[in-house]
Design a protein around this motif. Structure first.
Motif, PDB file in Angstrom:
ATOM      1  N   ALA A  64       0.839  -1.211   0.000  1.00  0.00           N
ATOM      2  CA  ALA A  64       0.000   0.000   0.000  1.00  0.00           C
ATOM      3  C   ALA A  64       0.868   1.253   0.000  1.00  0.00           C
ATOM      4  CB  ALA A  64      -0.936   0.000   1.198  1.00  0.00           C
ATOM      5  N   ILE A  65       1.940   1.249   0.802  1.00  0.00           N
ATOM      6  CA  ILE A  65       2.836   2.409   0.880  1.00  0.00           C
ATOM      7  C   ILE A  65       3.473   2.671  -0.482  1.00  0.00           C
ATOM      8  CG2 ILE A  65       4.998   3.257   1.892  1.00  0.00           C
ATOM      9  CD1 ILE A  65       4.182   1.673   4.456  1.00  0.00           C
ATOM     10  N   PHE A  90      -9.108   9.067 -13.479  1.00  0.00           N
ATOM     11  CA  PHE A  90     -10.308   8.234 -13.591  1.00  0.00           C
ATOM     12  C   PHE A  90     -11.537   8.835 -12.892  1.00  0.00           C
ATOM     13  CE2 PHE A  90      -6.857   4.976 -13.946  1.00  0.00           C
ATOM     14  CZ  PHE A  90      -7.112   4.612 -15.265  1.00  0.00           C
ATOM     15  N   ALA A  91     -11.355  10.016 -12.252  1.00  0.00           N
ATOM     16  CA  ALA A  91     -12.463  10.691 -11.548  1.00  0.00           C
ATOM     17  C   ALA A  91     -13.089   9.781 -10.486  1.00  0.00           C
ATOM     18  CB  ALA A  91     -13.526  11.162 -12.542  1.00  0.00           C
ATOM     19  N   VAL A  92     -12.241   9.194  -9.645  1.00  0.00           N
ATOM     20  CA  VAL A  92     -12.710   8.302  -8.572  1.00  0.00           C
ATOM     21  C   VAL A  92     -12.066   8.725  -7.253  1.00  0.00           C
ATOM     22  CG1 VAL A  92     -13.066   6.320 -10.113  1.00  0.00           C
ATOM     23  CG2 VAL A  92     -10.827   6.647  -8.999  1.00  0.00           C
ATOM     24  N   GLY A  93     -12.523   8.129  -6.169  1.00  0.00           N
ATOM     25  CA  GLY A  93     -11.877   8.288  -4.876  1.00  0.00           C
ATOM     26  C   GLY A  93     -11.212   6.982  -4.492  1.00  0.00           C
ATOM     27  N   ILE A  94      -9.991   7.036  -3.968  1.00  0.00           N
ATOM     28  CA  ILE A  94      -9.258   5.819  -3.586  1.00  0.00           C
ATOM     29  C   ILE A  94      -8.698   6.006  -2.182  1.00  0.00           C
ATOM     30  CG2 ILE A  94      -7.386   4.229  -4.179  1.00  0.00           C
ATOM     31  CD1 ILE A  94      -7.537   5.227  -7.068  1.00  0.00           C
ATOM     32  N   VAL A  95      -9.047   5.086  -1.275  1.00  0.00           N
ATOM     33  CA  VAL A  95      -8.526   5.162   0.095  1.00  0.00           C
ATOM     34  C   VAL A  95      -8.054   3.780   0.543  1.00  0.00           C
ATOM     35  CG1 VAL A  95      -9.977   7.121   0.767  1.00  0.00           C
ATOM     36  CG2 VAL A  95     -10.837   4.790   1.087  1.00  0.00           C
ATOM     37  N   ASN A  96      -7.160   3.786   1.524  1.00  0.00           N
ATOM     38  CA  ASN A  96      -6.692   2.546   2.139  1.00  0.00           C
ATOM     39  C   ASN A  96      -7.448   2.392   3.454  1.00  0.00           C
ATOM     40  OD1 ASN A  96      -5.300   0.331   3.051  1.00  0.00           O
ATOM     41  ND2 ASN A  96      -3.429   1.466   3.567  1.00  0.00           N
ATOM     42  N   VAL A 123     -10.037   0.824  -1.288  1.00  0.00           N
ATOM     43  CA  VAL A 123     -11.451   1.043  -1.612  1.00  0.00           C
ATOM     44  C   VAL A 123     -11.541   2.119  -2.692  1.00  0.00           C
ATOM     45  CG1 VAL A 123     -13.727   1.655  -0.730  1.00  0.00           C
ATOM     46  CG2 VAL A 123     -12.087   0.455   0.752  1.00  0.00           C
ATOM     47  N   ILE A 124     -12.150   1.744  -3.840  1.00  0.00           N
ATOM     48  CA  ILE A 124     -12.308   2.666  -4.975  1.00  0.00           C
ATOM     49  C   ILE A 124     -13.790   3.000  -5.113  1.00  0.00           C
ATOM     50  CG2 ILE A 124     -11.864   3.023  -7.434  1.00  0.00           C
ATOM     51  CD1 ILE A 124      -9.876   0.648  -7.258  1.00  0.00           C
TER      52      ILE A 124
END
Length: 342
Positions: free
Chosen positions: A13-14, A31-37, A43-44
């Motif tokens: 992830a890092i 891609f106009a998305v949100g991405i979180v760990n 999580v996309i």
């Protein structure tokens, strides 16, 4: 829509997110998305089509991470391009094959699929012609392959040569003796060799005659056995020079010819020997013609943008190209945007 991708190790992830999350921000913007760990998962979230594309890009980057790659902006932009062109699965073709270790211990390996095809051709074929824009690694990878072959004792000499064509300045006006006049033309070759061998080792091999860096004119009348020979900037050779060079090849030798057919410095009425060689040799056994594209540019992202802008400008000057006009590569097989002829 929300999509989750499991991560086995936090290090992955890092590496994926990059310093200050710069890699993820690139993906989110494109891609106009949100991405979180979140809790050991990536999580996309976003519109379904955008999420699917972003998921493919993240999975491809995680595959590179699993192979030990440190993910950079260049990797992210390259993967985005593959995903956008429907070729995300091809990222698996990039293996950990190291061509050569530099004098400072850095591994040299192909960074794009086009570069991998080019390197594979160099290893398999007797003569490889690599054409493509600046920054695609044509010369650097060829020199790395030459040093690797020399260290493995597959050859006992490395010969690097370029045509000394005047691009805006004349040799006669430059100060110094003949060697100092041609040195500026050969500087990129010196730089690549210094990087691979280190200055001291390079000087030792040069004095022994194991390495030769010389203008193309010095090749006339010689037969080059047990040598790895690289002709750089070949777009500036005349037909006669190219034929002369190709017929210098001796037993146990390997030849790599590199050039960019969009940067020809020859007079307008003088045809390029490289362009003719591509047409003449594309079906000859033992010869590979590899075309690298702007997708394979591994320098600063601005280099890629500049090449693309010039290509569009040239196309607009032609009015979109002449109907019925055939390129010198028409009829060749294309693999993922890269033409490979044998």
């Amino acid at each position: 829509m929300e999509q989750r991708i499991g991560i086995e190790r936090m290090e992955e992830a890092i590496n994926l997110f990059g310093s200050f999350d710069e890699n993820i921000r690139l993906l989110e913007t494109d891609f106009a998305v949100g991405i979180v760990n979140r809790g050991g998962e990536i999580v996309i979230s976003g519109e379904p089509e955008d999420v699917v594309l972003a998921q493919k890009a993240v999975e491809a980057l995680l595959m590179l991470t699993g192979k030990g790659e440190t993910i950079s902006e260049q990797h992210v932009r390259y993967v985005i391009g593959l995903v956008r062109s429907g070729q995300a699965e091809r990222i698996s073709e990039l293996t950990q094959d190291v061509i050569c270790i530099t004098s400072k211990g850095r591994p040299v390996k192909p960074k794009t699929i086009g570069q991998k095809q080019y390197v594979d051709a160099i290893l398999r074929q007797s003569v490889t012609i690599g054409v493509g824009p600046a920054g695609t690694g044509k010369t650097y990878l060829a020199v790395a392959a030459a040093v690797a072959a020399f260290r493995d004792k597959q050859v006992n000499r490395i010969i690097l040569t370029r045509p000394a064509v005047e691009a805006g300045e004349r040799l006669g006006f430059l100060p110094g003796d003949l060697q100092s006049k041609v040195d500026p033309y050969l500087r990129p070759l010196y730089d690549a060799l210094f990087d691979m061998l280190g200055a001291e080792t390079y000087q030792k091999y040069l004095e022994r005659g194991n390495i030769e860096v010389a203008p193309l004119a010095y090749m006339r009348g010689r037969t080059l056995d047990d040598s790895f020979i690289i002709l750089d900037e070949a777009q500036n050779t005349s037909r006669e020079q190219m034929k002369m060079f190709l017929t210098r090849m001796g037993f146990g030798s390997k030849v790599v010819i590199t050039g960019d057919v969009t940067q020809i410095d020859l007079p307008g009425d003088k045809p390029s020997g490289l362009k003719e060689a591509i047409k003449v040799l594309q079906d000859v056994e033992g010869v590979a013609v590899c075309e690298l594209t702007q997708q394979d540019v591994v320098r600063h992202v601005m280099v890629q943008r500049i090449i693309e802008a010039y290509a569009k400008y040239e196309e607009s000057k032609k009015g979109g190209g002449h109907v019925g006009e055939k390129s010198p590569h028409s009829g060749d097989r294309r693999v993922g945007g890269h033409r490979i002829s044998r």
